[in-house]
Design a protein around this motif. Structure first.
Motif, PDB file in Angstrom:
ATOM      1  N   GLU A   1     -48.929   9.002  49.788  1.00 63.71           N
ATOM      2  CA  GLU A   1     -50.362   9.035  49.522  1.00 63.71           C
ATOM      3  C   GLU A   1     -50.990   7.734  49.997  1.00 63.71           C
ATOM      4  OE1 GLU A   1     -52.010  11.511  48.430  1.00 63.71           O
ATOM      5  OE2 GLU A   1     -50.473  12.849  47.637  1.00 63.71           O
ATOM      6  N   ALA A   2     -52.299   7.759  50.215  1.00 64.31           N
ATOM      7  CA  ALA A   2     -53.018   6.579  50.694  1.00 64.31           C
ATOM      8  C   ALA A   2     -52.753   5.396  49.766  1.00 64.31           C
ATOM      9  CB  ALA A   2     -54.510   6.875  50.762  1.00 64.31           C
ATOM     10  N   GLY A   3     -52.480   4.254  50.366  1.00 62.04           N
ATOM     11  CA  GLY A   3     -52.238   3.045  49.599  1.00 62.04           C
ATOM     12  C   GLY A   3     -50.816   2.893  49.129  1.00 62.04           C
ATOM     13  N   ALA A   4     -49.937   3.835  49.463  1.00 63.53           N
ATOM     14  CA  ALA A   4     -48.544   3.769  49.036  1.00 63.53           C
ATOM     15  C   ALA A   4     -47.643   3.441  50.221  1.00 63.53           C
ATOM     16  CB  ALA A   4     -48.137   5.088  48.388  1.00 63.53           C
ATOM     17  N   TYR A   5     -46.349   3.423  49.948  1.00 65.51           N
ATOM     18  CA  TYR A   5     -45.381   2.982  50.944  1.00 65.51           C
ATOM     19  C   TYR A   5     -44.264   4.007  51.093  1.00 65.51           C
ATOM     20  CZ  TYR A   5     -47.925  -1.261  49.871  1.00 65.51           C
ATOM     21  OH  TYR A   5     -48.930  -2.162  49.673  1.00 65.51           O
ATOM     22  N   LEU A   6     -43.496   3.885  52.166  1.00 63.29           N
ATOM     23  CA  LEU A   6     -42.433   4.852  52.418  1.00 63.29           C
ATOM     24  C   LEU A   6     -41.320   4.778  51.375  1.00 63.29           C
ATOM     25  CD1 LEU A   6     -42.038   4.677  56.310  1.00 63.29           C
ATOM     26  CD2 LEU A   6     -42.924   6.596  54.965  1.00 63.29           C
ATOM     27  N   ILE A   7     -41.076   3.580  50.860  1.00 64.22           N
ATOM     28  CA  ILE A   7     -40.013   3.378  49.878  1.00 64.22           C
ATOM     29  C   ILE A   7     -40.554   2.556  48.712  1.00 64.22           C
ATOM     30  CG2 ILE A   7     -37.728   2.410  49.440  1.00 64.22           C
ATOM     31  CD1 ILE A   7     -37.157   2.719  52.434  1.00 64.22           C
TER      32      ILE A   7
ATOM     33  N   THR B   1     -53.846   7.991  69.472  1.00 63.65           N
ATOM     34  CA  THR B   1     -53.977   7.727  68.046  1.00 63.65           C
ATOM     35  C   THR B   1     -53.382   8.885  67.247  1.00 63.65           C
ATOM     36  OG1 THR B   1     -56.191   8.722  67.988  1.00 63.65           O
ATOM     37  CG2 THR B   1     -56.055   6.345  68.370  1.00 63.65           C
ATOM     38  N   VAL B   2     -53.154   8.644  65.967  1.00 62.43           N
ATOM     39  CA  VAL B   2     -52.657   9.691  65.080  1.00 62.43           C
ATOM     40  C   VAL B   2     -53.840  10.565  64.688  1.00 62.43           C
ATOM     41  CG1 VAL B   2     -51.448  10.203  62.934  1.00 62.43           C
ATOM     42  CG2 VAL B   2     -50.853   8.143  64.231  1.00 62.43           C
ATOM     43  N   ASP B   3     -53.837  11.804  65.117  1.00 60.04           N
ATOM     44  CA  ASP B   3     -54.937  12.740  64.888  1.00 60.04           C
ATOM     45  C   ASP B   3     -55.044  13.054  63.392  1.00 60.04           C
ATOM     46  OD1 ASP B   3     -56.657  14.933  64.696  1.00 60.04           O
ATOM     47  OD2 ASP B   3     -55.998  15.765  66.616  1.00 60.04           O
ATOM     48  N   ALA B   4     -56.142  12.635  62.774  1.00 66.05           N
ATOM     49  CA  ALA B   4     -56.310  12.827  61.335  1.00 66.05           C
ATOM     50  C   ALA B   4     -56.491  14.285  60.954  1.00 66.05           C
ATOM     51  CB  ALA B   4     -57.501  12.010  60.834  1.00 66.05           C
ATOM     52  N   ASP B   5     -56.917  15.117  61.892  1.00 65.75           N
ATOM     53  CA  ASP B   5     -57.048  16.547  61.602  1.00 65.75           C
ATOM     54  C   ASP B   5     -55.679  17.223  61.543  1.00 65.75           C
ATOM     55  OD1 ASP B   5     -59.836  16.472  61.458  1.00 65.75           O
ATOM     56  OD2 ASP B   5     -60.035  16.766  63.622  1.00 65.75           O
ATOM     57  N   LYS B   6     -54.778  16.849  62.450  1.00 66.42           N
ATOM     58  CA  LYS B   6     -53.443  17.438  62.480  1.00 66.42           C
ATOM     59  C   LYS B   6     -52.487  16.763  61.504  1.00 66.42           C
ATOM     60  CE  LYS B   6     -53.373  18.930  67.340  1.00 66.42           C
ATOM     61  NZ  LYS B   6     -52.672  18.747  68.644  1.00 66.42           N
TER      62      LYS B   6
ATOM     63  N   ALA C   1     -52.014   9.705  59.349  1.00 66.85           N
ATOM     64  CA  ALA C   1     -53.131   8.904  59.855  1.00 66.85           C
ATOM     65  C   ALA C   1     -53.613   7.913  58.811  1.00 66.85           C
ATOM     66  CB  ALA C   1     -54.277   9.812  60.294  1.00 66.85           C
ATOM     67  N   ALA C   2     -53.776   8.363  57.578  1.00 66.83           N
ATOM     68  CA  ALA C   2     -54.247   7.474  56.512  1.00 66.83           C
ATOM     69  C   ALA C   2     -53.223   6.385  56.208  1.00 66.83           C
ATOM     70  CB  ALA C   2     -54.545   8.284  55.256  1.00 66.83           C
ATOM     71  N   TYR C   3     -51.963   6.790  56.165  1.00 62.45           N
ATOM     72  CA  TYR C   3     -50.893   5.828  55.856  1.00 62.45           C
ATOM     73  C   TYR C   3     -50.808   4.751  56.930  1.00 62.45           C
ATOM     74  CZ  TYR C   3     -46.149   4.024  56.188  1.00 62.45           C
ATOM     75  OH  TYR C   3     -45.067   3.205  56.344  1.00 62.45           O
ATOM     76  N   THR C   4     -50.737   5.149  58.191  1.00 60.68           N
ATOM     77  CA  THR C   4     -50.577   4.157  59.252  1.00 60.68           C
ATOM     78  C   THR C   4     -51.810   3.271  59.381  1.00 60.68           C
ATOM     79  OG1 THR C   4     -51.286   5.783  60.913  1.00 60.68           O
ATOM     80  CG2 THR C   4     -48.924   5.552  60.534  1.00 60.68           C
ATOM     81  N   ALA C   5     -52.990   3.824  59.163  1.00 60.35           N
ATOM     82  CA  ALA C   5     -54.200   3.003  59.228  1.00 60.35           C
ATOM     83  C   ALA C   5     -54.160   1.905  58.172  1.00 60.35           C
ATOM     84  CB  ALA C   5     -55.437   3.871  59.045  1.00 60.35           C
TER      85      ALA C   5
ATOM     86  N   ALA D   1     -39.110  -0.480  56.210  1.00 58.72           N
ATOM     87  CA  ALA D   1     -39.398   0.887  56.643  1.00 58.72           C
ATOM     88  C   ALA D   1     -40.824   1.008  57.177  1.00 58.72           C
ATOM     89  CB  ALA D   1     -39.183   1.858  55.482  1.00 58.72           C
ATOM     90  N   ASP D   2     -41.791   0.491  56.427  1.00 58.87           N
ATOM     91  CA  ASP D   2     -43.196   0.584  56.840  1.00 58.87           C
ATOM     92  C   ASP D   2     -43.458  -0.215  58.109  1.00 58.87           C
ATOM     93  OD1 ASP D   2     -44.132   1.986  54.319  1.00 58.87           O
ATOM     94  OD2 ASP D   2     -43.380   0.126  53.457  1.00 58.87           O
TER      95      ASP D   2
END
Length: 212
Positions: A147-153, A177-182, A187-191, A160-161
């Protein structure tokens, strides 16, 4: 602490971001694409970047370097101690260095770097990678993205991140870029990760230097 190699390399970037997130001062000495110095080859015998110095200790390979740095400078650990979490961190690092790098490298070289260096490039190779190699990589990232604001581990930033987001920077330099629609979660995580000062500072410097 010295890191040899250009920060436009995802492997060099990984080490520089890792050191920055640990609050460590790190000098970056860029190297070109041509023959390397004797000093560099003494550290990295196959001429691969990054090469690393910490006093009289010398090492090559980004994964080996970050494991050394995390152990030698134990404050603010970025590699989990829990065995299961550590295993996952090693996997994500490997995923980034092999699968992700292989997907994005043809795009970065043929659309971003080679044209700027006035070297031969092949748009067909970039298009093939974008169509065939990148979608499975991003689909997997979407399936694991937190989820937004969280991390992979766990609940804090880790190797990892850092590792997973480094190849995406090279894709962005080539306009991908990472397509936010697909891939909305990816997209949110990497941003969020790439907005951290450790990444943002290097990205700004790369863009200023190379005109990405």
């Amino acid at each position: 602490m010295i890191v040899h190699g250009s920060s436009i390399s995802p492997f060099v970037r990984k080490v520089l971001v890792f050191a920055a997130e640990k609050g460590l001062a790190c000098e970056n000495r860029p190297t070109g694409l041509g023959p390397k110095s004797d000093e560099f080859m003494a550290i990295s015998p196959f001429g691969k970047i990054p090469a690393f110095e910490d006093g009289d200790y010398k090492l090559c390979d980004s994964s080996a370097i970050v494991h050394y740095v995390d152990a030698a400078y134990a404050a603010t650990p970025l590699i989990p101690a829990d065995p299961k979490d550590r295993g996952r961190a090693v996997w994500f690092d490997e995923y980034a260095d092999t699968i992700m790098f292989a997907a994005f490298a043809p795009i970065f070289w043929n659309r971003a770097l080679a044209p700027r260096l006035k070297m031969p490039f092949d748009e067909a190779l970039a298009a093939k990678a974008e169509a065939e190699a990148v979608p499975p990589v991003l689909a997997y990232l979407e399936s694991i993205a937190p989820e937004a604001g969280a991390y992979l581990i766990g609940d804090s930033l880790s190797l990892a991140d850092i590792a997973v987001c480094c190849p995406l920077v090279n894709g962005s330099y080539a306009g991908l870029t990472v397509d936010a629609d697909k891939y909305p979660r990816a997209a949110a995580y990497t941003a969020a990760i790439l907005a951290r000062p450790s990444f943002a500072t290097l990205i700004a410097a790369d863009k200023a230097m190379m005109g990405f």
